[in-house]
Design a protein around this motif. Structure first.
Motif, PDB file in Angstrom:
ATOM      1  N   ILE A 131      43.765  32.613  95.585  1.00 46.05           N
ATOM      2  CA  ILE A 131      44.884  33.564  95.486  1.00 46.05           C
ATOM      3  C   ILE A 131      44.857  34.332  94.163  1.00 46.05           C
ATOM      4  O   ILE A 131      44.763  35.561  94.139  1.00 46.05           O
ATOM      5  N   THR A 132      44.936  33.581  93.040  1.00 44.77           N
ATOM      6  CA  THR A 132      45.099  34.240  91.741  1.00 44.77           C
ATOM      7  C   THR A 132      43.877  35.085  91.371  1.00 44.77           C
ATOM      8  O   THR A 132      44.014  36.269  91.039  1.00 44.77           O
ATOM      9  N   LEU A 133      42.698  34.472  91.426  1.00 45.90           N
ATOM     10  CA  LEU A 133      41.491  35.188  90.999  1.00 45.90           C
ATOM     11  C   LEU A 133      41.188  36.417  91.859  1.00 45.90           C
ATOM     12  O   LEU A 133      40.862  37.472  91.310  1.00 45.90           O
ATOM     13  N   PRO A 134      41.297  36.334  93.212  1.00 45.83           N
ATOM     14  CA  PRO A 134      41.054  37.564  93.995  1.00 45.83           C
ATOM     15  C   PRO A 134      41.993  38.708  93.643  1.00 45.83           C
ATOM     16  O   PRO A 134      41.574  39.863  93.586  1.00 45.83           O
ATOM     17  N   TYR A 135      43.277  38.393  93.422  1.00 41.63           N
ATOM     18  CA  TYR A 135      44.216  39.430  93.023  1.00 41.63           C
ATOM     19  C   TYR A 135      43.811  40.048  91.695  1.00 41.63           C
ATOM     20  O   TYR A 135      43.831  41.274  91.520  1.00 41.63           O
ATOM     21  N   MET A 136      43.482  39.193  90.745  1.00 37.83           N
ATOM     22  CA  MET A 136      43.107  39.691  89.426  1.00 37.83           C
ATOM     23  C   MET A 136      41.852  40.555  89.486  1.00 37.83           C
ATOM     24  O   MET A 136      41.793  41.634  88.887  1.00 37.83           O
ATOM     25  N   MET A 137      40.846  40.083  90.187  1.00 36.14           N
ATOM     26  CA  MET A 137      39.589  40.820  90.240  1.00 36.14           C
ATOM     27  C   MET A 137      39.751  42.149  90.970  1.00 36.14           C
ATOM     28  O   MET A 137      39.122  43.148  90.615  1.00 36.14           O
ATOM     29  N   PHE A 138      40.597  42.167  92.006  1.00 31.75           N
ATOM     30  CA  PHE A 138      40.813  43.414  92.736  1.00 31.75           C
ATOM     31  C   PHE A 138      41.401  44.482  91.823  1.00 31.75           C
ATOM     32  O   PHE A 138      40.987  45.647  91.859  1.00 31.75           O
ATOM     33  N   VAL A 139      42.368  44.079  91.006  1.00 33.52           N
ATOM     34  CA  VAL A 139      43.033  45.042  90.124  1.00 33.52           C
ATOM     35  C   VAL A 139      42.209  45.309  88.868  1.00 33.52           C
ATOM     36  O   VAL A 139      42.134  46.453  88.395  1.00 33.52           O
ATOM     37  N   MET A 140      41.562  44.283  88.340  1.00 36.49           N
ATOM     38  CA  MET A 140      40.934  44.386  87.025  1.00 36.49           C
ATOM     39  C   MET A 140      39.481  44.863  87.052  1.00 36.49           C
ATOM     40  O   MET A 140      38.950  45.241  86.009  1.00 36.49           O
ATOM     41  N   THR A 141      38.825  44.867  88.217  1.00 36.30           N
ATOM     42  CA  THR A 141      37.413  45.243  88.240  1.00 36.30           C
ATOM     43  C   THR A 141      37.160  46.643  87.695  1.00 36.30           C
ATOM     44  O   THR A 141      36.254  46.840  86.878  1.00 36.30           O
ATOM     45  N   PRO A 142      37.925  47.681  88.105  1.00 41.94           N
ATOM     46  CA  PRO A 142      37.712  48.999  87.479  1.00 41.94           C
ATOM     47  C   PRO A 142      37.910  48.971  85.967  1.00 41.94           C
ATOM     48  O   PRO A 142      37.185  49.644  85.229  1.00 41.94           O
ATOM     49  N   THR A 143      38.893  48.159  85.514  1.00 40.70           N
ATOM     50  CA  THR A 143      39.114  48.043  84.069  1.00 40.70           C
ATOM     51  C   THR A 143      37.941  47.350  83.392  1.00 40.70           C
ATOM     52  O   THR A 143      37.551  47.730  82.270  1.00 40.70           O
ATOM     53  N   LEU A 144      37.363  46.359  84.049  1.00 38.54           N
ATOM     54  CA  LEU A 144      36.195  45.673  83.486  1.00 38.54           C
ATOM     55  C   LEU A 144      35.021  46.626  83.357  1.00 38.54           C
ATOM     56  O   LEU A 144      34.290  46.608  82.355  1.00 38.54           O
ATOM     57  N   ILE A 145      34.820  47.464  84.366  1.00 39.19           N
ATOM     58  CA  ILE A 145      33.727  48.442  84.301  1.00 39.19           C
ATOM     59  C   ILE A 145      33.966  49.415  83.154  1.00 39.19           C
ATOM     60  O   ILE A 145      33.047  49.748  82.395  1.00 39.19           O
ATOM     61  N   THR A 146      35.208  49.862  83.008  1.00 31.99           N
ATOM     62  CA  THR A 146      35.549  50.768  81.903  1.00 31.99           C
ATOM     63  C   THR A 146      35.337  50.079  80.559  1.00 31.99           C
ATOM     64  O   THR A 146      34.829  50.690  79.611  1.00 31.99           O
ATOM     65  N   SER A 147      35.743  48.808  80.460  1.00 33.84           N
ATOM     66  CA  SER A 147      35.557  48.069  79.210  1.00 33.84           C
ATOM     67  C   SER A 147      34.082  47.887  78.896  1.00 33.84           C
ATOM     68  O   SER A 147      33.666  47.980  77.731  1.00 33.84           O
ATOM     69  N   PHE A 148      33.285  47.633  79.932  1.00 36.10           N
ATOM     70  CA  PHE A 148      31.843  47.463  79.732  1.00 36.10           C
ATOM     71  C   PHE A 148      31.227  48.743  79.167  1.00 36.10           C
ATOM     72  O   PHE A 148      30.469  48.697  78.195  1.00 36.10           O
ATOM     73  N   THR A 149      31.541  49.880  79.773  1.00 34.97           N
ATOM     74  CA  THR A 149      31.004  51.150  79.270  1.00 34.97           C
ATOM     75  C   THR A 149      31.540  51.451  77.870  1.00 34.97           C
ATOM     76  O   THR A 149      30.813  51.982  77.028  1.00 34.97           O
ATOM     77  N   GLY A 150      32.808  51.093  77.640  1.00 35.98           N
ATOM     78  CA  GLY A 150      33.368  51.307  76.300  1.00 35.98           C
ATOM     79  C   GLY A 150      32.689  50.444  75.256  1.00 35.98           C
ATOM     80  O   GLY A 150      32.466  50.891  74.127  1.00 35.98           O
ATOM     81  N   ASN A 151      32.335  49.209  75.606  1.00 35.80           N
ATOM     82  CA  ASN A 151      31.672  48.322  74.656  1.00 35.80           C
ATOM     83  C   ASN A 151      30.242  48.764  74.359  1.00 35.80           C
ATOM     84  O   ASN A 151      29.735  48.541  73.260  1.00 35.80           O
ATOM     85  N   ILE A 152      29.568  49.364  75.348  1.00 37.97           N
ATOM     86  CA  ILE A 152      28.237  49.902  75.067  1.00 37.97           C
ATOM     87  C   ILE A 152      28.321  50.985  73.978  1.00 37.97           C
ATOM     88  O   ILE A 152      27.422  51.114  73.140  1.00 37.97           O
ATOM     89  N   ASN A 153      29.411  51.734  73.984  1.00 31.66           N
ATOM     90  CA  ASN A 153      29.609  52.781  72.975  1.00 31.66           C
ATOM     91  C   ASN A 153      30.612  52.362  71.898  1.00 31.66           C
ATOM     92  O   ASN A 153      31.240  53.222  71.274  1.00 31.66           O
ATOM     93  N   ASN A 154      30.754  51.065  71.672  1.00 34.33           N
ATOM     94  CA  ASN A 154      31.741  50.572  70.702  1.00 34.33           C
ATOM     95  C   ASN A 154      31.195  50.731  69.281  1.00 34.33           C
ATOM     96  O   ASN A 154      30.623  49.809  68.698  1.00 34.33           O
ATOM     97  N   PHE A 155      31.394  51.901  68.736  1.00 33.13           N
ATOM     98  CA  PHE A 155      30.858  52.236  67.417  1.00 33.13           C
ATOM     99  C   PHE A 155      31.585  51.490  66.302  1.00 33.13           C
ATOM    100  O   PHE A 155      30.973  50.990  65.356  1.00 33.13           O
TER     101      PHE A 155
END
Length: 469
Positions: free
Chosen positions: A371-395
């Motif tokens: 229950i908890t993890l599927p809800y979190m991953m559904f909402v947070m996956t786009p944010t995780l992708i954004t964070s990943f790209t942001g960290n690649i450019n984390n100057f």
């Protein structure tokens, strides 16, 4: 007998202002008459013949202005764009002044810039040519059906009603073109030149070199390749560790605070959110001081006897220690943000699901997994992708903590903790190797675009948007 034009356009759907809504470029070319086709070469001809004088004159003025520009400046700009300049700046003796003066030479950077502007203008004029033809085609359709042909006043009224979106977007679109698209094309083209510290205009010219700058990244034994691949590897390791450590620990912290038996939840959230209130660069500079060779951490370790009186833990001077330290400090900065995001998700999961799961005898780990993890991953996956790209450019994190160091003689002007973005900064600002910097920028974009697009298209957020509504 029905005319050929009327037959061709009998099934064409028109909008309220008479514009063919379904017309494709191929349809416009195929079904237009000779006058409409000529409007592609003589802008506004079809409108002028059909007494849409002002609209036709506007199209014609665009063509005349472009011809004047090309004759007076554009043609020579395109020649200079191909050569990037031929006349060098020279030092000559001026008898009248009794000193050496510099003659005016070509500037390769300006040659490229003016060439890019001319190419973009040419593309826009070709688009205007199609718009002229499309406008004549609209008039042709209306005329074949015996409909009213719009006047200039109808066009103005349309701009305030049906086409108001075009009027409102005109200025922002111009800004994007002038300040984003043209500079972006210019910077990409630099990757295909020899613009480095040895070719600085106006004293020296640079030239087109094709793909030679890119080939250095993939040539075995090249120092540039020996730097690029380790830096790329560390960049990806950093991005993965920084993203998922913050997400996992922030989620666990949110679960701990949000559990039913935890008291004064608001206080605990406030304590952890305090770190967000401090500007990030202040935190990073403070951490850089705290963990340096004579900082409070090393002083404390000496005081309690864990290290010798003259020793220090190389938090930032040893490559392995520096990487671990950077990831740890980034957790301090990033975990509170994740805690806040996941807290909002946890509070919006229907309590009925948890109650039903408990009645069915589900254990806490099962409830979390189902229950908890599927809800979190559904909402947070786009944010995780954004964070990943942001960290690649984390100057900021790298530059303010280690500056990319410790430096290595095996690398091409890079340090052991440099990311692609900080290496690019060194290449351009410090070393003036703008061509290599542009290559690194393009490769960074490729890595980000491929990773983000492929990952996002595999997520439930993309495949099934309504799954948790």
């Amino acid at each position: 007998m029905e005319t050929k034009s009327a037959k061709a356009n009998a099934g064409l759907r028109l909008t309220n202002n008479g514009k063919p809504a379904d017309a494709t470029p191929s349809q416009v070319i195929r079904e237009s008459d000779v006058l409409t086709k000529l409007s592609f070469f003589i802008f506004g001809l079809g409108n002028l013949v059909n007494k849409q004088i002002i609209r036709g004159l506007i199209f014609l003025a665009i063509e005349v202005g472009y011809i004047i520009y090309m004759v007076s400046f554009g043609a020579s700009a395109m020649v200079d764009f191909c050569t990037l300049g031929t006349a060098l700046q020279e030092e000559v003796w001026d008898e009248a002044q009794g000193l050496f003066v510099y003659t005016d030479g070509d500037n390769s950077m300006l040659c490229m810039l003016y060439g890019v502007i001319t190419i973009v203008l040419t593309v826009l004029v070709i688009a205007a040519a199609y718009m002229s033809m499309k406008s004549a085609y609209c008039t042709q359709v209306r005329k074949a059906r015996g409909m009213h042909i719009p006047t200039f006043m109808d066009d103005l009224k349309s701009l305030l009603e049906d086409n108001i979106h075009g009027l409102l977007m005109a200025f922002p679109s111009f800004g994007i073109l002038a300040f984003t698209i043209i500079p972006l094309i210019f910077m990409i083209l630099i990757a295909f030149t020899s613009y480095d510290r040895d070719h600085q205009p106006p004293g020296n010219l640079f030239d087109w070199v094709g793909l030679s700058n890119f080939s250095q990244l993939f040539t075995s034994g090249s120092k540039l390749a020996a730097t690029f691949w380790p830096v790329l590897g560390w960049t990806l390791i950093w991005a993965v560790c920084a993203t998922f450590s913050n997400f996992i620990l922030g989620m666990l912290l949110a679960l701990l605070i949000n559990r039913k038996d935890t008291r004064i939840k608001g206080f605990w959230r406030f304590v952890f959110v305090l770190s967000i209130a401090v500007p990030q660069f202040v935190t990073l500079l403070s951490m850089s001081t705290i963990f340096n060779a004579n900082g409070p951490v090393n002083v404390m370790l000496r005081a309690i006897g864990l290290i010798g009186a003259t020793e220090s833990v190389p938090f930032f001077t040893d490559a392995t220690y520096a990487k671990i330290t950077i990831i740890g400090i980034n957790m301090w900065i990033g975990i509170p943000y994740t805690m806040l995001s996941t807290t909002g998700i946890l509070q919006n999961i229907p309590t009925e699901l948890y109650e039903a799961a408990r009645i069915d005898g589900a254990s806490p780990p099962t409830i979390f997994r189902k229950i908890t993890l599927p809800y979190m991953m559904f909402v947070m996956t786009p944010t995780l992708i954004t964070s990943f790209t942001g960290n690649i450019n984390n100057f900021n994190v790298i530059y303010l903590l280690t500056g990319g160091g410790p430096d290595s003689l095996d690398y091409y002007f890079a340090g052991k903790t440099d990311l692609l973005i900080t290496w690019l900064y060194r290449l351009t600002i410090t070393q003036k190797d703008y061509n290599i910097g542009s290559v690194i920028g393009i490769m960074t974009f490729v890595v980000l675009a491929v990773t983000a697009l492929l990952t996002y298209h595999q997520t439930g957020s993309y495949k099934d948007e309504g799954a948790f509504q």
